[in-house]
Design a protein around this motif. Structure first.
Motif, PDB file in Angstrom:
ATOM      1  N   SER A  28       1.496  11.518  31.107  1.00 16.42           N
ATOM      2  CA  SER A  28       2.619  11.110  31.944  1.00 16.42           C
ATOM      3  C   SER A  28       3.584  10.237  31.155  1.00 16.42           C
ATOM      4  O   SER A  28       3.165   9.485  30.276  1.00 16.42           O
ATOM      5  CB  SER A  28       2.095  10.356  33.159  1.00 16.42           C
ATOM      6  OG  SER A  28       1.075   9.467  32.771  1.00 16.42           O
ATOM      7  N   ARG A  87       9.000   7.337  36.007  1.00 19.33           N
ATOM      8  CA  ARG A  87       8.155   7.060  34.841  1.00 19.33           C
ATOM      9  C   ARG A  87       7.056   6.055  35.177  1.00 19.33           C
ATOM     10  O   ARG A  87       7.198   5.243  36.083  1.00 19.33           O
ATOM     11  CB  ARG A  87       9.004   6.503  33.684  1.00 19.33           C
ATOM     12  CG  ARG A  87      10.117   7.443  33.241  1.00 19.33           C
ATOM     13  CD  ARG A  87      10.884   6.842  32.098  1.00 19.33           C
ATOM     14  NE  ARG A  87      10.071   6.675  30.897  1.00 19.33           N
ATOM     15  CZ  ARG A  87       9.894   7.614  29.966  1.00 19.33           C
ATOM     16  NH1 ARG A  87      10.462   8.793  30.102  1.00 19.33           N
ATOM     17  NH2 ARG A  87       9.153   7.367  28.908  1.00 19.33           N
ATOM     18  N   ASN A  88       5.960   6.127  34.433  1.00 13.94           N
ATOM     19  CA  ASN A  88       4.948   5.081  34.533  1.00 13.94           C
ATOM     20  C   ASN A  88       5.427   3.879  33.736  1.00 13.94           C
ATOM     21  O   ASN A  88       5.910   4.021  32.616  1.00 13.94           O
ATOM     22  CB  ASN A  88       3.618   5.561  33.963  1.00 13.94           C
ATOM     23  CG  ASN A  88       2.928   6.505  34.903  1.00 13.94           C
ATOM     24  OD1 ASN A  88       2.615   6.140  36.026  1.00 13.94           O
ATOM     25  ND2 ASN A  88       2.727   7.732  34.458  1.00 13.94           N
ATOM     26  N   ARG A 115       7.303   5.813  38.813  1.00 12.73           N
ATOM     27  CA  ARG A 115       6.171   6.505  39.435  1.00 12.73           C
ATOM     28  C   ARG A 115       5.096   5.477  39.810  1.00 12.73           C
ATOM     29  O   ARG A 115       4.527   5.526  40.882  1.00 12.73           O
ATOM     30  CB  ARG A 115       5.595   7.525  38.443  1.00 12.73           C
ATOM     31  CG  ARG A 115       4.487   8.362  39.058  1.00 12.73           C
ATOM     32  CD  ARG A 115       3.763   9.199  38.024  1.00 12.73           C
ATOM     33  NE  ARG A 115       4.632  10.219  37.443  1.00 12.73           N
ATOM     34  CZ  ARG A 115       4.207  11.179  36.648  1.00 12.73           C
ATOM     35  NH1 ARG A 115       2.924  11.256  36.319  1.00 12.73           N
ATOM     36  NH2 ARG A 115       5.031  12.062  36.145  1.00 12.73           N
TER      37      ARG A 115
END
Ligand code: IMP
Ligand code: MG
Length: 168
Positions: A28, A87-88, A115
């Motif tokens: 991710s 996004r993480n 995210r």
């Protein structure tokens, strides 16, 4: 000054944190965000220990001592962040003390629609933490002592030390 963690002990721990983070964020998009100024040394080492490709950003947090009647004020500056949507985010700070800084930053970062937001701290003064925040990655738990070095300062000094020491 009494040495709490040597440069070598820090390097070994940071590499293990990097391995763990690499595994967790394999598939991710990841953005690592350092909290200035205290996290600069830790972030610089940690990002090179994370094998997963990632982007980098910084926020600024500073506490101002209030007057006798006004409490300490926390100032946050998120103006120079890259786009975090979807996004993480891994929010990285030098030390988790009361937890006010990371709690406030986590709330503000959520407004950027990432995210997910995770947190990593090199040091955790667990007995001092007042907020509900639980860091996802912790280098070392430490007792309630004032520490400097490896980015941590006292009135702007000692950040350059390659080790972490207890300031008397
Ligand atoms: P918190 O908001 O109380 O968790 O405070 C976190 C911030 O306080 C850190 O980012 C540091 O800048 C500072 N801090 C807390 N304890 C220490 C310490 O022992 N040495 C140096 N800075 C510290
Ligand atoms: Mg700080």
């Amino acid at each position: 000054m009494q040495t709490l963690f040597t440069a070598r002990e820090i390097a070994e721990r940071v590499q293990r944190l990097g391995d763990e983070i690499s595994r967790d964020f394999q598939d991710s998009p990841l953005t690592v965000i350092g909290v200035l100024h205290g996290s600069v040394v830790f972030v610089a080492d940690l990002m090179r220990a994370i094998a997963t490709p990632h982007q980098l950003g910084f926020v600024t947090a500073s506490s101002y001592r209030g007057t006798a009647t006004a409490p300490e004020e926390l100032r946050l500056d998120l103006d120079s962040l890259p786009d975090l949507a979807g996004r993480n985010v891994l929010l990285v700070d030098d030390i988790l003390d009361t937890g006010r800084t990371l709690s406030a930053l986590t709330v503000r970062l959520a407004e950027c629609e990432p995210r997910a937001v995770r947190t990593a701290v090199l040091l955790w003064k667990k007995e001092r933490t007042e907020t509900v925040i639980m860091p996802d990655y912790v280098g070392f738990e430490i007792p309630n002592r004032f520490v400097v070095g490896y980015g941590l300062d006292f009135n702007g000094d000692y950040r350059h030390l390659p080790y972490i020491g207890v300031l008397d």
